[in-house]
Write an enzyme that holds these catalytic residues in place. Sequence first.
Site, PDB file in Angstrom:
ATOM      1  N   LYS A 154     -98.893 -44.037 -24.112  1.00  0.00           N
ATOM      2  CA  LYS A 154     -99.459 -44.622 -22.659  1.00  0.00           C
ATOM      3  C   LYS A 154    -100.026 -43.589 -21.948  1.00  0.00           C
ATOM      4  CE  LYS A 154     -94.684 -46.458 -23.620  1.00  0.00           C
ATOM      5  NZ  LYS A 154     -93.309 -45.971 -23.063  1.00  0.00           N
ATOM      6  N   ARG A 187     -80.873 -51.140 -23.016  1.00  0.00           N
ATOM      7  CA  ARG A 187     -80.642 -52.121 -21.912  1.00  0.00           C
ATOM      8  C   ARG A 187     -80.387 -53.709 -22.291  1.00  0.00           C
ATOM      9  NH1 ARG A 187     -85.949 -50.002 -19.497  1.00  0.00           N
ATOM     10  NH2 ARG A 187     -86.299 -49.744 -21.465  1.00  0.00           N
ATOM     11  N   SER A 211     -88.820 -47.678 -15.787  1.00  0.00           N
ATOM     12  CA  SER A 211     -89.841 -46.830 -15.235  1.00  0.00           C
ATOM     13  C   SER A 211     -91.075 -47.447 -14.730  1.00  0.00           C
ATOM     14  CB  SER A 211     -90.292 -45.710 -16.050  1.00  0.00           C
ATOM     15  OG  SER A 211     -89.279 -44.802 -16.244  1.00  0.00           O
ATOM     16  N   HIS A 227     -81.736 -43.534 -16.294  1.00  0.00           N
ATOM     17  CA  HIS A 227     -81.815 -42.599 -17.209  1.00  0.00           C
ATOM     18  C   HIS A 227     -80.755 -41.595 -17.051  1.00  0.00           C
ATOM     19  CE1 HIS A 227     -86.439 -43.316 -17.530  1.00  0.00           C
ATOM     20  NE2 HIS A 227     -86.130 -43.563 -18.888  1.00  0.00           N
TER      21      HIS A 227
HETATM   22  P1  ADP Z   1     -89.622 -44.192 -23.932  1.00  0.00           P
HETATM   23  O1  ADP Z   1     -91.198 -44.291 -23.838  1.00  0.00           O
HETATM   24  O2  ADP Z   1     -89.405 -43.257 -25.046  1.00  0.00           O
HETATM   25  O3  ADP Z   1     -88.918 -45.484 -24.092  1.00  0.00           O
HETATM   26  P2  ADP Z   1     -88.318 -44.312 -21.291  1.00  0.00           P
HETATM   27  O4  ADP Z   1     -88.431 -42.771 -20.471  1.00  0.00           O
HETATM   28  O5  ADP Z   1     -88.782 -45.463 -20.907  1.00  0.00           O
HETATM   29  O6  ADP Z   1     -89.260 -43.619 -22.770  1.00  0.00           O
HETATM   30  O7  ADP Z   1     -87.019 -44.282 -21.835  1.00  0.00           O
HETATM   31  C1  ADP Z   1     -86.167 -43.256 -22.485  1.00  0.00           C
HETATM   32  C2  ADP Z   1     -84.773 -43.886 -22.759  1.00  0.00           C
HETATM   33  O8  ADP Z   1     -83.825 -44.264 -22.019  1.00  0.00           O
HETATM   34  C3  ADP Z   1     -84.879 -45.095 -23.786  1.00  0.00           C
HETATM   35  O9  ADP Z   1     -83.666 -45.143 -24.810  1.00  0.00           O
HETATM   36  C4  ADP Z   1     -84.725 -46.195 -22.977  1.00  0.00           C
HETATM   37  O10 ADP Z   1     -84.024 -47.425 -23.494  1.00  0.00           O
HETATM   38  C5  ADP Z   1     -83.587 -45.638 -21.991  1.00  0.00           C
HETATM   39  N1  ADP Z   1     -83.762 -46.210 -20.679  1.00  0.00           N
HETATM   40  C6  ADP Z   1     -84.693 -46.693 -19.956  1.00  0.00           C
HETATM   41  N2  ADP Z   1     -84.315 -47.307 -18.682  1.00  0.00           N
HETATM   42  C7  ADP Z   1     -82.926 -47.254 -18.753  1.00  0.00           C
HETATM   43  C8  ADP Z   1     -82.036 -47.859 -17.971  1.00  0.00           C
HETATM   44  N3  ADP Z   1     -82.318 -48.494 -16.872  1.00  0.00           N
HETATM   45  N4  ADP Z   1     -80.727 -47.576 -18.270  1.00  0.00           N
HETATM   46  C9  ADP Z   1     -80.375 -47.225 -19.449  1.00  0.00           C
HETATM   47  N5  ADP Z   1     -81.270 -46.764 -20.319  1.00  0.00           N
HETATM   48  C10 ADP Z   1     -82.572 -46.561 -19.710  1.00  0.00           C
END
Ligand code: ADP
Length: 161
Positions: A41, A90, A129, A17
Amino acid sequence: MRNAIYPGSFDPVTLGHIDIIRRSASMFDSLVIGVLNNNAKTPLFSVENRVNMLKAVVSDMDNVSVEVFDGLTVDFAKQHDISVIVRGLRAVTDYEYEVQIAQSNRQVSGETIDTIFLTTSLKYSYLSSSLVKEYAKYGVIAPDTVPEVVADALRKEFNFQ
Ligand code: ADP
C-alpha cells in the site's frame, strides 16, 4: 525472557492499536512495535513520521520500543530473539487473512514463532487507520479515534483546524 513483536503499517497509529500495545506489553518482558517499510500500500505518512508518532505515544511504556523493518516478520523476530507475534482481531473480516499469515509464519519459522491474537476492545472494533484517513480527507477527526499527536499530523496533512 519472553519477547514479542506487534507488526503493522500503523499509517497512522490509532487508539485501537494503542489498546493492543498496552494490553500485550503487560504480558511480555519486552514488546517491539515493528513498523513495516515495504508495504504494497502507498502510505499516507512516511515511515519516519509513523515511527515518531508511535514513539510519542509509547514514551511512558518502559518495555516497549519502536523499530522499522522490511522483509519477513519472522526474520526480524529471529534476529531479535522474539518468539511471539501479536496481532489484533477486530471483526470476523480480519480472521481469514490473519489466520493465513499466522500459519505461514509458524511454518516458515520452523514452528518456532507463534502468533497470539487479542480481540479488540469493543469501542475500537470498527476503527481502522483507513477510516481515520478517509474522514480526515474531509476535515473530520471522529472523537476517541486517534491520539493528539496523530490528530495534529492529520490536520497538517489535510490542511484543516
Ligand atoms: P497491517 O497493514 O499489517 O494490517 P495495521 O496497522 O492496519 O497493519 O494493523 C496492525 C495490527 O493492528 C493488525 O493486527 C490489525 O488487525 C490490528 N488493528 C488495527 N486496528 C485495530 C483496532 N481498532 N483494534 C484492535 N486492533 C487493531
